[in-house]
Write a protein that holds these residues in place. Structure first.
Motif, PDB file in Angstrom:
ATOM      1  N   TRP A   1       8.605  -1.219   4.943  1.00  0.00           N
ATOM      2  CA  TRP A   1       8.282  -1.792   3.648  1.00  0.00           C
ATOM      3  C   TRP A   1       6.767  -1.929   3.579  1.00  0.00           C
ATOM      4  O   TRP A   1       6.205  -2.773   4.257  1.00  0.00           O
ATOM      5  N   PRO A   2       6.107  -1.144   2.802  1.00  0.00           N
ATOM      6  CA  PRO A   2       6.687  -0.071   1.989  1.00  0.00           C
ATOM      7  C   PRO A   2       6.831   1.219   2.790  1.00  0.00           C
ATOM      8  O   PRO A   2       6.150   1.398   3.796  1.00  0.00           O
TER       9      PRO A   2
ATOM     10  N   SER B   1       6.369  -3.244  -5.631  1.00  0.00           N
ATOM     11  CA  SER B   1       5.916  -2.654  -4.378  1.00  0.00           C
ATOM     12  C   SER B   1       4.425  -2.325  -4.381  1.00  0.00           C
ATOM     13  O   SER B   1       3.875  -1.897  -3.363  1.00  0.00           O
TER      14      SER B   1
END
Length: 372
Positions: free
Chosen positions: A94-95, A205
């Motif tokens: 992540w990411p 994100s």
């Protein structure tokens, strides 16, 4: 219903759940689960309103961000709650960074499909900076392959092309004959234009991806953000026109990997590195685009893993598949095993690290009298 709760009321600001009297599970003493009769979920949102409710003791449970741990941890005794931090074991990367390897752009497509380019991008990512910036240093910088708790896992997979090494990244791009411009600010494509990547992602994100932009500028690669809503984002993936995407890779434990046909699936939402290649494979060549030979290896290994006849074959072909993933890095990982902090009131008991994040809430119980 197989769920422990049934919806009693659904409003704009809350959901009221009641225990399902026909839920299948009981505890070791034969008591029907869930223990709690009613479960109210409020959509408090982020910011000061949520903070005030927590500090006033109005909530029994709340998800918080990593950056909020220093706010709530000192208030535990006074406010009557505790901060629990654990790791979502199935969440890795992540990411993640997903270059579209099936891109039909006559210039960028061949660049993306050159493994040296992906390795250079990976080496140029300072994963510890992302870890410190977004996860408070509590995650694990690593490549996006397989969960380390998986019995098939090899430690070298997590470190494949994941060490921060700008010099080696630049050497690889030099080897690809991608020269710097006259000002030595950005590299140039074979057609003489600036090497620029349009990075498509959702707003949630963007923050965690922000450091990558400056990090890649050190190797002469320009990033242009293209932030969009979920519906548009998913549609863009289907068109095969996007340069690069980002999502969270969730399914990296044994069961989910196998259920998703080996994960890193090029046609999936979280790792769309070759959507028309997956279509070609699924249609036996009747649709989509035929992948190059090195990418066909992925499908060969995945097929053999999916049809393993015994444990020996399962291990052999599962590891062959992820050896391939570690070598060709179709998906570039950044930080794995991110922390999941929550605030839990002292009267809410039986909340353990394995069942936070709204998992196994049927085991939660209320202790209505708390001794000082």
């Amino acid at each position: 219903s197989m769920n422990p709760w049934v919806v009693k009321e659904l409003a704009a600001d809350k959901i009221v759940l009641e225990r399902n009297p026909y839920f299948w599970a009981v505890d070791t003493m034969g008591n029907q689960l869930p223990y709690i009769d009613q479960h109210l979920q409020f959509f408090t949102g982020a910011g000061q309103a949520a903070e005030m409710k927590l500090l006033a003791g109005e909530l029994d449970y709340a998800d918080i961000d990593v950056g909020e741990i220093p706010i709530y941890k000192p208030e535990e005794a006074k406010a009557g709650f505790r901060v629990i931090t654990t790791y979502m074991g199935n969440e890795l990367a992540w990411p993640n960074v997903v270059p579209n390897l099936s891109l039909q752009d006559p210039v960028l497509g061949p660049i993306f499909r050159d493994v040296r380019f992906r390795r250079a991008l990976s080496l140029a990512i300072d994963r510890q900076e992302i870890n410190d910036f977004y996860f408070g240093g509590l995650g694990v910088p690593c490549q996006n392959t397989m969960n380390r708790d998986n019995p098939l896992y090899k430690p070298e997979w997590g470190q494949a092309w994941a060490e921060y090494d700008v010099d080696e990244a630049n050497r690889l791009l030099d080897e690809m004959n991608l020269p710097w411009d006259a000002a030595r600010q950005f590299r140039l494509r074979p057609d003489g234009q600036r090497l620029s990547i349009i990075f498509e992602l959702e707003e949630w994100s963007l923050e965690s991806c922000e450091p990558i932009k400056k990090q890649w500028e050190k190797i002469g690669v320009e990033v242009q953000w293209k932030v969009q809503g979920e519906a548009v984002y998913f549609e863009r993936i289907k068109t095969n026109e996007g340069h690069m995407f980002s999502w969270t890779t969730w399914a990296n434990n044994s069961e989910e990997l196998y259920a998703k046909e080996g994960a890193m699936t090029p046609g999936s939402i979280d790792t769309p590195w070759g959507v028309p290649w997956e279509e070609w494979y699924q249609s036996n060549g009747q649709a989509g685009l035929e992948p190059p030979d090195w990418a066909k290896q992925y499908f060969e290994y995945r097929q053999k893993w999916m049809h393993a006849r015994n444990e020996q074959e399962y291990i052999r072909w599962g590891q062959a598949l992820f050896d391939w993933v570690a070598e060709y890095i179709p998906v570039i990982g950044t930080v794995g095993y991110p922390p999941t902090p929550v605030v839990v009131s002292n009267r809410l008991r039986n909340v353990m690290p394995r069942n936070i994040g709204m998992y196994e809430t049927e085991l939660w119980m209320l202790q209505l009298s708390i001794a000082p």
